[in-house]
Design an enzyme around this catalytic site. Structure first.
Site, mmCIF file in Angstrom:
data_model
loop_
_atom_site.group_PDB
_atom_site.id
_atom_site.type_symbol
_atom_site.label_atom_id
_atom_site.label_comp_id
_atom_site.label_asym_id
_atom_site.label_seq_id
_atom_site.Cartn_x
_atom_site.Cartn_y
_atom_site.Cartn_z
ATOM 1 N N ARG A 120 -2.456 -9.357 -5.927
ATOM 2 C CA ARG A 120 -3.350 -7.980 -5.721
ATOM 3 C C ARG A 120 -4.645 -8.363 -6.494
ATOM 4 O O ARG A 120 -4.536 -9.237 -7.468
ATOM 5 C CB ARG A 120 -2.430 -6.855 -6.252
ATOM 6 C CG ARG A 120 -1.124 -6.709 -5.902
ATOM 7 C CD ARG A 120 -0.314 -5.551 -6.636
ATOM 8 N NE ARG A 120 0.965 -5.182 -6.170
ATOM 9 C CZ ARG A 120 1.897 -5.616 -6.490
ATOM 10 N NH1 ARG A 120 1.979 -6.499 -7.194
ATOM 11 N NH2 ARG A 120 3.400 -5.437 -6.052
ATOM 12 N N LYS A 140 3.193 -5.193 -10.818
ATOM 13 C CA LYS A 140 3.754 -3.773 -10.207
ATOM 14 C C LYS A 140 5.069 -4.037 -10.330
ATOM 15 O O LYS A 140 6.024 -4.463 -9.821
ATOM 16 C CB LYS A 140 3.025 -3.455 -8.988
ATOM 17 C CG LYS A 140 3.080 -1.887 -8.602
ATOM 18 C CD LYS A 140 2.537 -1.614 -7.309
ATOM 19 C CE LYS A 140 2.598 -0.265 -6.934
ATOM 20 N NZ LYS A 140 1.833 0.042 -5.689
ATOM 21 N N HIS A 193 -7.602 -6.916 -0.095
ATOM 22 C CA HIS A 193 -6.054 -6.700 -0.039
ATOM 23 C C HIS A 193 -5.590 -7.115 1.328
ATOM 24 O O HIS A 193 -4.288 -7.578 1.794
ATOM 25 C CB HIS A 193 -5.593 -5.067 -0.140
ATOM 26 C CG HIS A 193 -4.362 -5.084 -0.559
ATOM 27 N ND1 HIS A 193 -3.883 -5.408 -1.813
ATOM 28 C CD2 HIS A 193 -3.121 -4.489 0.005
ATOM 29 C CE1 HIS A 193 -2.470 -5.182 -1.973
ATOM 30 N NE2 HIS A 193 -2.034 -4.715 -0.703
ATOM 31 N N ARG A 252 -3.563 -10.459 0.998
ATOM 32 C CA ARG A 252 -2.136 -10.196 0.784
ATOM 33 C C ARG A 252 -1.558 -9.779 2.110
ATOM 34 O O ARG A 252 -0.378 -10.558 2.366
ATOM 35 C CB ARG A 252 -2.177 -9.151 -0.193
ATOM 36 C CG ARG A 252 -0.627 -8.831 -0.849
ATOM 37 C CD ARG A 252 -0.762 -7.763 -2.021
ATOM 38 N NE ARG A 252 0.491 -7.193 -2.346
ATOM 39 C CZ ARG A 252 1.414 -7.893 -3.110
ATOM 40 N NH1 ARG A 252 1.122 -9.011 -3.704
ATOM 41 N NH2 ARG A 252 2.400 -7.085 -3.533
ATOM 42 N N HIS A 256 7.344 -7.244 -4.921
ATOM 43 C CA HIS A 256 7.520 -5.636 -4.508
ATOM 44 C C HIS A 256 8.664 -5.185 -5.633
ATOM 45 O O HIS A 256 9.696 -5.816 -5.772
ATOM 46 C CB HIS A 256 7.893 -5.505 -3.176
ATOM 47 C CG HIS A 256 6.990 -5.663 -2.285
ATOM 48 N ND1 HIS A 256 6.943 -5.905 -0.836
ATOM 49 C CD2 HIS A 256 5.638 -5.730 -2.285
ATOM 50 C CE1 HIS A 256 6.050 -6.248 -0.200
ATOM 51 N NE2 HIS A 256 5.151 -5.892 -1.150
ATOM 52 N N TYR A 277 20.588 -10.400 -3.381
ATOM 53 C CA TYR A 277 20.406 -11.213 -2.034
ATOM 54 C C TYR A 277 19.093 -11.985 -2.432
ATOM 55 O O TYR A 277 18.626 -13.025 -1.673
ATOM 56 C CB TYR A 277 20.125 -10.608 -0.986
ATOM 57 C CG TYR A 277 20.952 -9.543 -0.673
ATOM 58 C CD1 TYR A 277 21.044 -8.390 -0.504
ATOM 59 C CD2 TYR A 277 22.269 -9.996 0.183
ATOM 60 C CE1 TYR A 277 21.920 -7.194 -0.371
ATOM 61 C CE2 TYR A 277 23.208 -9.222 0.420
ATOM 62 C CZ TYR A 277 23.197 -7.691 0.294
ATOM 63 O OH TYR A 277 24.207 -7.034 0.617
#
Length: 299
Positions: A151, A177, A246, A249, A272, A281
């Site tokens: 970001r 984030k 962005h 990304r 994320h 996982y």
């Protein structure tokens, strides 16, 4: 403050934003967006004469309808209501207001595919000549955005000791984030471009600073500076449409998925926050992540 006392909504919003920043470690851009969203909610309550202590789902539904009448997109309305519900939950948890609000009905969210560059366009940009310290820096920035999937705020906050050129080369992204620091492996092309910048970084230094990327005046770069750098670099490569930082990304994620990389690895590389729901996982080793980003190599 206890239920029944007169409420100062400005103070409560300030306390909520402070909680988001200090406790949940949300980024400054996120805090600013939350503040803007809650200003709209505060204005709505004032214009309607509603008491914050007595809001319920019907009031929140009316707020969403008011936002729609202002011509805001469904995605913007969803974001504002999400922020407002978070604020209300914050007040409920602290027994400042009663629990009267459930999720309102919202306009259907428009699904827009993220914009991305083609692999050929990325190749044109990253293979541009680098004939000056500024051009070396600018391509190192683009390489970091694309190969690292960073970001803009993460790139601007990158520190000298966050970048490791050893084996394997990687970047540490601090306080990303969702409260989660992460390690982003660098493929060989990214390592070379960032190392070339590192060798000439002293030409940008005016006073001692630990920030990795610097302006020509020796100051840390901000989002608007990165936007201008990206635009100028894209134009040099013959790409004349408006390119937002962005987009790199989005391109990073899209190109990895196009090359068959497991979506969970891509999510891990992007950092994320929603990954927590599928964390069992996603314990992917650094070797597998490094192999993934090598698929984007241009050298």
């Amino acid at each position: 403050m206890h239920r029944g006392e007169k409420m100062d909504i400005n103070l409560l919003i300030s306390e909520f934003l402070n909680h988001m920043e200090k406790t949940l470690r949300r980024s400054s851009n996120t805090i600013r967006a939350y503040g803007n969203d809650l200003k709209k909610f505060r204005t709505f309550l004032k214009n309607k004469g509603y008491d914050l202590a007595k809001i319920d789902t019907i009031v929140l539904q009316e707020f969403a309808a008011e936002l729609a009448l202002q011509g805001l997109s469904s995605s913007t309305i969803h974001r504002i209501i999400y922020t407002t519900r978070g604020f209300i939950t914050f007040l409920e948890d602290r027994k400042i207001i009663a629990h009267n609000v459930s999720r309102p009905q919202l306009p259907r969210l428009e699904r827009k595919l993220p914009e991305f560059l083609t692999f050929e366009e990325i190749s044109r940009i990253l293979n541009l000549p680098r004939n000056s310290p500024r051009e070396i820096r600018d391509l190192a920035i683009v390489a970091c955005l694309y190969y690292g999937g960073l970001r803009v705020s993460e790139l601007c906050n990158l520190q000298m000791d966050d970048v490791w050129f050893g084996s394997p080369a990687h970047i540490r992204v601090r306080m990303g984030k969702g409260m989660k620091d992460r390690i982003v492996p660098l493929n060989e092309d990214a390592r070379l471009k960032m190392h070339d910048y590192m060798r000439i970084r002293r030409e940008f230094v005016r006073v001692h600073t630990s920030f990795f990327f610097l302006s020509v005046r020796g100051k840390p770069l901000d989002a608007s500076s990165i936007y201008r750098i990206v635009q100028n670099t894209a134009r040099r490569a013959g790409i004349n449409r408006r390119i937002h930082p962005h987009v790199f990304r989005h391109s990073f994620a899209t190109h990895l998925l196009q090359r068959g990389v497991n979506v969970r690895i891509v999510q891990d590389l992007l950092g994320h926050a929603s990954m927590s729901t599928t964390s069992k996982y996603l314990h992917v080793g650094d070797t597998e992540k490094l192999s993934a980003v090598q698929l984007l190599s241009l050298v």
